[in-house]
Design a protein around this motif. Structure first.
Motif, mmCIF file in Angstrom:
data_model
loop_
_atom_site.group_PDB
_atom_site.id
_atom_site.type_symbol
_atom_site.label_atom_id
_atom_site.label_comp_id
_atom_site.label_asym_id
_atom_site.label_seq_id
_atom_site.Cartn_x
_atom_site.Cartn_y
_atom_site.Cartn_z
ATOM 1 N N ALA A 1 0.761 -1.242 0.056
ATOM 2 C CA ALA A 1 -0.019 -0.073 -0.040
ATOM 3 C C ALA A 1 0.831 1.154 0.213
ATOM 4 O O ALA A 1 0.314 2.212 0.336
ATOM 5 N N GLY A 2 2.149 1.132 -0.463
ATOM 6 C CA GLY A 2 2.951 2.158 -0.435
ATOM 7 C C GLY A 2 4.148 1.809 0.003
ATOM 8 O O GLY A 2 4.855 0.857 0.503
ATOM 9 N N GLY A 3 5.448 2.616 -0.322
ATOM 10 C CA GLY A 3 6.482 2.288 0.140
ATOM 11 C C GLY A 3 7.294 1.250 -0.919
ATOM 12 O O GLY A 3 8.315 0.624 -0.265
ATOM 13 N N PHE A 4 6.866 0.709 -1.994
ATOM 14 C CA PHE A 4 7.298 -0.328 -2.749
ATOM 15 C C PHE A 4 8.742 -0.237 -3.314
ATOM 16 O O PHE A 4 9.036 1.015 -3.443
ATOM 17 N N GLY A 5 9.392 -1.168 -3.589
ATOM 18 C CA GLY A 5 10.789 -1.100 -4.211
ATOM 19 C C GLY A 5 10.793 -0.613 -5.721
ATOM 20 O O GLY A 5 9.895 -0.413 -6.297
ATOM 21 N N ALA A 6 12.069 -0.133 -6.028
ATOM 22 C CA ALA A 6 12.224 0.431 -7.308
ATOM 23 C C ALA A 6 11.970 -0.377 -8.314
ATOM 24 O O ALA A 6 11.859 -0.070 -9.781
ATOM 25 N N ARG A 7 11.928 -1.709 -8.463
ATOM 26 C CA ARG A 7 11.495 -2.793 -9.486
ATOM 27 C C ARG A 7 10.202 -2.745 -10.004
ATOM 28 O O ARG A 7 10.035 -3.175 -11.034
ATOM 29 N N TYR A 8 9.346 -2.164 -9.194
ATOM 30 C CA TYR A 8 8.234 -1.629 -9.655
ATOM 31 C C TYR A 8 7.862 -0.459 -10.248
ATOM 32 O O TYR A 8 8.509 0.595 -9.820
ATOM 33 N N GLY A 9 6.878 -0.277 -11.108
ATOM 34 C CA GLY A 9 6.689 0.950 -11.917
ATOM 35 C C GLY A 9 6.368 2.001 -11.459
ATOM 36 O O GLY A 9 6.150 2.232 -10.115
#
Length: 811
Positions: A213-221
């Motif tokens: 729900a937020g703060g996800f890694g750089a590999r995601y768009g």
């Protein structure tokens, strides 16, 4: 061989000299091995502890551990992990390095037909849910992964006919969905949940789900709110299922043969019976079809080819006859009556295909190429006219009048017309790779995406009040609104990312640091964006039932076609869509602090999760929502913030089943053109969800599933107006869906052991009660305007109580 006296004397002298320090310099041995589950899958973050000591280790992502300890005649190791039964291994003589592999048996965790694995501790913002299928969940959308996602903390939904959702105050377009590492898209013209049909994700094919729900890694768009990461199955043997209900039919089959595996699913949905519970009496003919297949082939050692294909065809036919709606307040109730003439015909057809070539470089590295293509052809056609009146619904005293007639306040007619066509074609070519070393995982990727969109819109609405055309002008007859578009867009997007995950241990505990950067460029507006992101997870040694995490990052949302559409009005009031080439990406700065506490209460497993977050928003492109249709300002003219707290209690409220209760509190506001302060359109203020499972004690064949949602009031605006002209709020969204399922017997005398039925693993029969308390929820309004400019907001109520029967067969 015989040693001389001198040699013996030297050895004895050395041993005697070292004797006083032997306890301090005693040699240590290394015990290594793998911890796996019953299916042989590695268990990450399992704890290996030497009994009655503080010596321990934690497994890595491959389930591997290394424990350094002192030799002993006998020692006991304890293996444990959340979601699994503990295991003890006694080593009778631990005198040298050794290898010890262990398998942990999972606890009896079951969500009906949903299997949730709580084995992985959440060391970053990605929450894991492994799913076999969700067929026993009462879902008006016909069975979807999103029906579970909306029960997560921070996620809200106020329309049971739609699979779209809002995360922490964001719009539906701020959520990105991946299937097997590929971004998937949805149609652009859909304006109501009735038209939407099936979600792209087929739950029968799904192996695992990860959601942030937020703060996800750089590999995601590049999206500002959330990511949903789906992985499809690779079956080990032939398997399948078939289900049928009043909402449609699903068929799934999976197989494996040597180096080839495949899963194929067909879904048919019709919501005719559900739509019949709405206020509008009409001939509903919705037909939604989806066919998907995922195939893998290993032509040689270390090489793998994957193919994912999807065909979706949604047809919505609608012929309204009449509608009667009561609304108002306790002090004054109103009633509207509409008699319709006309029809609506909508068609949305999408094709998606992707092929992936993956090469494994040894045990710890892999690289791949991906090529995908998406094609969408959308048609929206309607000509609907209506004659209406609105009046008081107050009744006279029965002693003075045997019948009551509403007092008319407004009478009139309207006519809505549309001939809208849209074509979208997207091709993506990408490369990805990863290298794993002890305590470190490096990932990278780069992609080029070509987009071509053609948009043709021709729609208008005419209103007549008491014989006067609206707006009423003495110089002619005008429509209240019209919109035209003849636009084409061709563009290219380039993107790349680099992400590294570090795992290291100290005396304080286990740390997991994830850092990365992402950059992209879009040729249409000549914009470069750079997005750094980082998170840190910590499992302390003093209490390994605790997990802490912190995340931050700069998240951009580059505009897609819908965001570019700006409406220009000429002196005669005609409205035309123009594309704003100067529009830039929206931006959100995330700060997240969270943690988990796993504990046992009454011999049952529980986990309490809490996250506090703040999002600073700027370069916003404001928008309004009508049902599920989003209209953007197409200007970077706002800034704002979102702050809140999400809490979730997960546990075995009933032994052998999993349930959870989520609570979200948030405040989401924006300032438009530095003048107008208003809430974000998806700001309910609060959201409470409950997912509960139960069964009859001692008789687990009968299962009960309950899903409840309580969400706050959402802001809405008058059609064709923005927040500058004021806003209103809907009523709270309240809904409870209940499902009961019975598994046919499996005893020796059961019919299940006869003939071909022996090949069936499970046969379930069930009944669902949608909207158990028959609450009239409101998602949008129909606005009626009189000749004086006064507006009446007639609520568009969603579906009422409805029964659904279903049959499920697994083999």
């Amino acid at each position: 061989m015989t040693l001389g006296l001198t040699s013996k004397t030297k050895i004895i002298a050395i041993l005697l000299a070292s004797a006083p320090v032997l306890p301090a310099a005693q040699e240590r041995i290394r015990i290594t091995g793998y911890v796996r589950d019953g299916d042989g899958n590695p268990i990450e973050l399992a704890t290996v502890l030497r009994k009655n000591t503080l010596e321990g280790a934690v497994t890595d992502e491959k389930g591997y551990y290394t424990l350094a300890t002192t030799p002993a005649d006998s020692l006991t190791l304890i293996y444990s992990c959340l979601g699994y039964n503990k295991a003890e291994r006694i080593i009778p003589s631990a005198a040298s390095d050794m290898r010890l592999n262990v398998r942990l048996n999972p606890l009896s965790l079951s969500l009906g037909e949903v299997s949730v694995t709580a084995s992985r501790k959440q060391i970053n913002t990605m929450e894991t849910l492994r799913t076999e299928n969700i067929k026993l969940i009462p879902d008006p959308a016909g069975g979807s992964i999103e029906s579970l996602v909306v029960t997560y903390a921070g996620v809200s939904s106020a329309n049971e006919l739609s699979s779209q959702y809002s995360v922490r105050g964001g719009s539906y377009d701020e959520n990105i969905v991946y299937v097997n590492g590929l971004e998937v898209f949805r149609p652009l013209l859909i304006r109501s949940g009735q038209q939407e049909g099936l979600s792209f994700v087929n739950p029968d094919l799904t192996e695992s789900v990860e959601f942030a729900a937020g703060g996800f890694g750089a590999r995601y768009g590049d999206k500002m709110s959330s990511v949903l990461d789906i992985t499809y199955k690779k079956p080990q043997q032939t398997e399948g299922s078939a289900s049928a209900s009043l909402l449609g039919t699903n068929i799934y089959i999976g197989s494996a043969s040597g180096t080839f595996t495949q899963v194929t699913g067909f879904r048919y949905k019709t919501s005719r019976s559900l739509l019949s519970t709405m206020d509008t009496r009409a001939e509903y003919d919705p037909v939604f079809i989806d066919l998907q297949s995922y195939m893998t082939w290993r032509p040689a050692d270390k090489w793998e080819v994957n193919f994912l294909g999807n065909l979706s065809a949604n047809h919505f036919r609608f012929t309204p006859h009449s509608r009667e709606t009561s609304f108002g307040t306790t002090d004054r109730t109103l009633k509207s009556m509409i008699y319709f003439d006309g029809w609506e015909r909508d068609r949305f057809q999408t094709l998606f295909g992707a092929i992936t070539l993956k090469h494994t470089l040894g045990e710890y590295a892999e690289m791949g190429l991906q090529l995908s293509a998406f094609n969408s052809r959308e048609e929206e056609t309607y000509d609907i006219s209506g004659s209406y009146w609105v009046g008081d619904n107050d009744t006279e005293d029965s002693a003075s009048s045997s019948a009551s007639e509403p007092s008319p306040l407004e009478v009139g007619t309207y006519h809505e017309h549309a001939r809208n066509r849209l074509f979208a074609g997207i091709v993506n070519l990408g490369h990805y790779g990863s290298v794993r070393t002890p305590g470190n995982t490096l990932q990278w990727g780069a992609a080029a995406q070509w987009e071509r969109i053609s948009d043709r819109i021709s729609e208008w609405e005419r209103r007549d009040s008491a014989g006067y055309s609206l707006p009423h002008r003495p110089d002619g007859v005008y429509v209240i609104s019209n919109l035209y578009s003849d636009n084409n867009l061709s563009s290219t997007r380039l993107s790349a990312y680099l992400q590294d995950v570090f795992r290291f241990r100290s005396r304080q505990g286990l740390f997991t640091l994830t850092g990365g950067v992402r950059g992209s460029y879009w040729t249409y507006n000549a914009e470069y964006i750079f997005s750094p992101r980082a998170s840190l997870g910590f499992i302390p040694n003093f209490n390994r039932d605790l997990t802490f995490r912190v995340a931050t990052g700069l998240y951009y949302q580059p505009p897609f076609y819908k965001e570019l559409r700006r409406i220009a009005t000429d002196p005669d009031g005609n409205r035309r869509v123009e594309l704003n080439r100067e529009l830039k990406s929206q931006r959100s700065l995330h700060f997240i602090l969270g943690g988990d506490y796993a504990f046992r209460l009454m011999n049952r497993n529980f986990k309490l999760t809490t996250e506090v977050y703040y999002k600073k928003l700027d370069f916003l492109n404001p928008y309004t929502i009508d049902n599920v249709k989003i209209r953007y300002y197409a200007e970077n003219c706002a800034e704002g913030y979102v702050a809140g707290i999400d809490m979730k209690l997960f546990g075995e409220l009933v032994p052998g089943t999993d349930s959870w209760l989520s609570l979200s509190l948030l405040k989401a506001e924006q300032t438009i053109r530095q003048e107008v302060r208003a809430p974000l359109p998806n700001n309910p203020g609060y959201n409470v969800t409950l997912f509960f499972q139960d069964y009859f004690p001692g008789y687990e064949r009968i299962k009960l599933t309950l899903r409840g949602i309580l969400s706050g009031r959402l802001p809405v605006t008058v059609p064709y107006k923005g927040y500058e002209d004021g806003y209103y709020r809907t009523t709270p969204y309240r809904r409870v869906d209940l499902g009961m399922s019975y598994r046919l017997g499996e005893s020796s005398r059961s019919v299940m052991n006869r003939g071909i039925l022996r090949r069936m693993k499970h046969v379930w029969v069930g009944v669902d009660v949608f909207n158990l308390f028959d609450i009239s929820n409101v998602n949008s309004y129909m606005w009626i305007t009189d000749v004086y400019g006064r507006s009446f907001a007639v609520p568009n109520y969603l579906t009422g109580r409805q029964l659904n029967l279903r049959l499920i067969v697994d083999f």
